[in-house]
Motif scaffolding. Structure first.
Motif, mmCIF file in Angstrom:
data_model
loop_
_atom_site.group_PDB
_atom_site.id
_atom_site.type_symbol
_atom_site.label_atom_id
_atom_site.label_comp_id
_atom_site.label_asym_id
_atom_site.label_seq_id
_atom_site.Cartn_x
_atom_site.Cartn_y
_atom_site.Cartn_z
ATOM 1 N N LYS A 264 0.827 -1.224 0.000
ATOM 2 C CA LYS A 264 0.000 0.000 0.000
ATOM 3 C C LYS A 264 0.854 1.265 0.000
ATOM 4 O O LYS A 264 0.613 2.218 0.746
ATOM 5 N N LEU A 265 1.882 1.283 -0.868
ATOM 6 C CA LEU A 265 2.771 2.433 -0.955
ATOM 7 C C LEU A 265 2.762 2.994 -2.368
ATOM 8 O O LEU A 265 2.480 2.280 -3.331
ATOM 9 N N ASN A 266 3.116 4.277 -2.483
ATOM 10 C CA ASN A 266 3.113 4.970 -3.769
ATOM 11 C C ASN A 266 4.383 4.636 -4.556
ATOM 12 O O ASN A 266 5.491 4.973 -4.126
ATOM 13 N N PRO A 267 4.252 3.972 -5.722
ATOM 14 C CA PRO A 267 5.437 3.589 -6.506
ATOM 15 C C PRO A 267 6.255 4.783 -6.989
ATOM 16 O O PRO A 267 7.475 4.681 -7.119
ATOM 17 N N MET A 268 5.585 5.908 -7.286
ATOM 18 C CA MET A 268 6.301 7.083 -7.790
ATOM 19 C C MET A 268 7.250 7.641 -6.733
ATOM 20 O O MET A 268 8.402 7.996 -7.032
ATOM 21 N N ILE A 269 6.765 7.714 -5.487
ATOM 22 C CA ILE A 269 7.622 8.185 -4.397
ATOM 23 C C ILE A 269 8.785 7.218 -4.202
ATOM 24 O O ILE A 269 9.943 7.622 -4.021
ATOM 25 N N PHE A 270 8.468 5.936 -4.239
ATOM 26 C CA PHE A 270 9.484 4.901 -4.064
ATOM 27 C C PHE A 270 10.599 5.030 -5.100
ATOM 28 O O PHE A 270 11.782 5.050 -4.761
ATOM 29 N N MET A 271 10.232 5.117 -6.380
ATOM 30 C CA MET A 271 11.233 5.171 -7.445
ATOM 31 C C MET A 271 12.055 6.457 -7.373
ATOM 32 O O MET A 271 13.260 6.449 -7.662
ATOM 33 N N LYS A 272 11.420 7.544 -6.997
ATOM 34 C CA LYS A 272 12.145 8.814 -6.886
ATOM 35 C C LYS A 272 13.223 8.725 -5.813
ATOM 36 O O LYS A 272 14.358 9.172 -6.004
ATOM 37 N N LYS A 273 12.874 8.134 -4.683
ATOM 38 C CA LYS A 273 13.836 8.042 -3.585
ATOM 39 C C LYS A 273 14.900 6.974 -3.819
ATOM 40 O O LYS A 273 15.965 7.007 -3.207
ATOM 41 N N MET A 274 14.623 6.034 -4.718
ATOM 42 C CA MET A 274 15.576 4.965 -5.004
ATOM 43 C C MET A 274 16.552 5.323 -6.119
ATOM 44 O O MET A 274 17.442 4.536 -6.446
ATOM 45 N N ARG A 275 16.412 6.507 -6.717
ATOM 46 C CA ARG A 275 17.157 6.809 -7.941
ATOM 47 C C ARG A 275 18.668 6.722 -7.751
ATOM 48 O O ARG A 275 19.381 6.243 -8.645
ATOM 49 N N ALA A 276 19.190 7.152 -6.611
ATOM 50 C CA ALA A 276 20.638 7.107 -6.409
ATOM 51 C C ALA A 276 21.139 5.662 -6.387
ATOM 52 O O ALA A 276 22.177 5.348 -6.960
ATOM 53 N N ALA A 277 20.393 4.780 -5.728
ATOM 54 C CA ALA A 277 20.791 3.369 -5.679
ATOM 55 C C ALA A 277 20.734 2.743 -7.063
ATOM 56 O O ALA A 277 21.592 1.923 -7.422
ATOM 57 N N LEU A 278 19.744 3.129 -7.865
ATOM 58 C CA LEU A 278 19.610 2.566 -9.212
ATOM 59 C C LEU A 278 20.753 3.030 -10.117
ATOM 60 O O LEU A 278 21.285 2.250 -10.912
ATOM 61 N N ILE A 279 21.142 4.286 -9.999
ATOM 62 C CA ILE A 279 22.285 4.793 -10.772
ATOM 63 C C ILE A 279 23.550 4.044 -10.376
ATOM 64 O O ILE A 279 24.367 3.654 -11.214
ATOM 65 N N PHE A 280 23.694 3.819 -9.080
ATOM 66 C CA PHE A 280 24.860 3.101 -8.583
ATOM 67 C C PHE A 280 24.884 1.672 -9.081
ATOM 68 O O PHE A 280 25.930 1.162 -9.503
ATOM 69 N N ALA A 281 23.746 1.006 -9.003
ATOM 70 C CA ALA A 281 23.658 -0.388 -9.447
ATOM 71 C C ALA A 281 23.990 -0.490 -10.926
ATOM 72 O O ALA A 281 24.704 -1.398 -11.355
ATOM 73 N N PHE A 282 23.479 0.447 -11.714
ATOM 74 C CA PHE A 282 23.753 0.466 -13.152
ATOM 75 C C PHE A 282 25.237 0.663 -13.419
ATOM 76 O O PHE A 282 25.828 0.011 -14.281
ATOM 77 N N SER A 283 25.861 1.547 -12.662
ATOM 78 C CA SER A 283 27.262 1.886 -12.904
ATOM 79 C C SER A 283 28.215 0.756 -12.514
ATOM 80 O O SER A 283 29.179 0.475 -13.218
ATOM 81 N N THR A 284 27.945 0.113 -11.368
ATOM 82 C CA THR A 284 28.862 -0.903 -10.854
ATOM 83 C C THR A 284 28.520 -2.304 -11.329
ATOM 84 O O THR A 284 29.372 -3.199 -11.302
#
Length: 438
Positions: A264-284
């Protein structure tokens, strides 16, 4: 918020922006260098690029940054997991948490591989390809049988496990230490307090290392694209499309569905706050290297209590390899099609089962999925040598699927935390909550 808090939030959010800029600049400069070398071969300029930049500065700085991140993996998992077990208190609560987390990770992996097989079967990326190329020189290390994998989960020497980075064994040892501390009275409380203090120190070390993140991301991405260029994306476009499309479906359908309907959480808020981890995962291209970032985000940005996050994130980093499972499903169908072999329903079931179980033992490092893919292919009678056909594009796809893996870790963590009542929704909903380690 006060003026000071606003300034701190802006300063911390700047790190995410700088990481993203490092990613974009690395991509642009890498591609530019690739084409300059391509159009100016065997010149002083190209030799300088290859020797001193691509395999020199880019390689050295990128590797140093990844090593610094990996430096924190064992102490972070050990200390945070012990603290998490101590915080969970009763063994019954820990057992419920472990069972729930493990089953949810396995469920998402099974869905991932099923989606991959469906997409690949519809598109049939291997049609028209004839594997008459000689791949005899491509060798993979043999994977131990499943029975040995299960035995190896339990360490005979915890110090050896930590030295070798065997994360499943480290996790088991940390859980046992936490349980022992919970059952040792005052002595356990004193030692537990030391672990809590160590956890603060470890997270501060992570924060210090993260200040180098924009530069590390730049050099890692620049090296990949300086070596690969964009031409690599053309030859196996159908295979790549299937993998990326299946990853997208899993991300938007499975993960966001669980987040919306179960947590019961908002996916848009979730993805926005996860962006740094996703950039990191993509890079490494490494879930393990990204784990300190993920752990910091789920606790301080998403509102998950440490007692949950310190257990589910290290476990997910170790066993949750949905992106890898998707690659294995598509690759199996692709290779079978390239050989002109039609897989039966029972063989598809074998692939789903094998890939799901294999994900438990897949190392959270770049391209480790290639080892387990050899096992999956062997289960349906396909030659492991054919993996050589897709090796060229695997690095690019590995970067994408690692970002999906990290997303899955965070989704399951939030979902389990909500079900356990260990989730602060006010932190999740607050757009101004930032953390410098992200």
């Amino acid at each position: 918020m006060t003026e000071t808090q606003n300034k701190d939030a802006a300063k911390k959010d700047t790190l995410t922006i700088r990481i993203f800029l490092g990613l974009i600049l690395g991509f642009g400069i890498g591609v530019l260098m690739f084409y300059l070398n391509h159009h100016l071969p065997d010149t002083t300029f190209s030799r300088f690029n290859d020797t001193y930049l691509i395999n020199g500065v880019f390689h050295v700085v990128g590797k140093i940054f990844v090593n610094l991140l990996k430096l924190m993996i064992v102490p972070l998992v050990l200390v945070s997991l012990v603290c998490g077990v101590i915080a969970s208190g009763e063994s019954k609560s820990l057992g419920r948490l472990g069972t729930k987390t493990f089953l949810l990770y396995l469920l998402t992996t099974a869905i991932a591989i099923t989606l991959a097989i469906i997409v690949a079967s519809v598109v049939d990326p291997g049609a028209g390809i004839s594997l008459d190329t000689n791949y005899e020189h491509f060798k993979l290390a043999e994977r131990p049988p499943l029975v040995q994998v299960l035995i190896d989960i339990f360490p005979s020497n915890p110090f050896s496990a930590m030295a070798e980075g065997n994360m499943l064994q480290v996790i088991v040892f940390a859980i046992l230490v936490g349980i022992a501390l919970n059952n040792t009275g005052e002595s356990g409380k004193r030692i537990g307090a030391i672990f809590e203090d160590m956890n603060i120190i470890v997270m501060k070390l992570v924060e210090l290392i993260m200040r180098l993140a924009p530069y590390g991301v730049f050099f890692l991405v620049a090296k990949v694209f300086a070596e690969q260029g964009l031409d690599i994306l053309k030859g196996l476009s159908a295979y790549m499309f299937c993998v990326v499309f299946a990853l997208f479906l899993h991300l938007c359908g499975t993960y966001m569905g669980i987040l919306t309907l179960v947590a019961k959480l908002n996916p848009m808020i979730f993805m926005k706050k996860m962006r740094a981890a996703l950039i990191f995962a993509f890079s490494t291209a490494s879930s393990a290297a990204t784990m300190p970032v993920t752990l910091g985000i789920v606790e301080k940005k998403l509102g998950v209590k440490n007692s949950i996050a310190s257990f589910t994130i290290p476990l997910g980093t170790t066993i949750n390899m949905d992106g890898t499972a998707i690659m294995q499903g598509v690759a199996t169908v692709f290779i079978a099609g390239a050989y002109g072999i039609d897989l039966t329903v029972s063989q598809f079931v074998i692939v789903i089962t094998t890939a799901t179980l294999a994900s438990i033992g897949t190392a959270a490092v770049p391209s480790a999925g290639m080892i387990t893919l050899a096992m999956v292919l062997g289960q349906v009678g396909l030659p492991a040598e054919a993996i050589g056909l897709i090796l060229g594009v695997d690095r690019i796809l590995d970067m994408i699927r690692t970002a999906v893996n990290v997303t899955g870790d965070a989704v399951v963590t939030c979902t389990v935390a909500r079900s356990e009542g260990e989730f602060d929704k006010t932190i999740f909903d607050d757009p101004d909550v930032e953390v410098q380690s992200a």
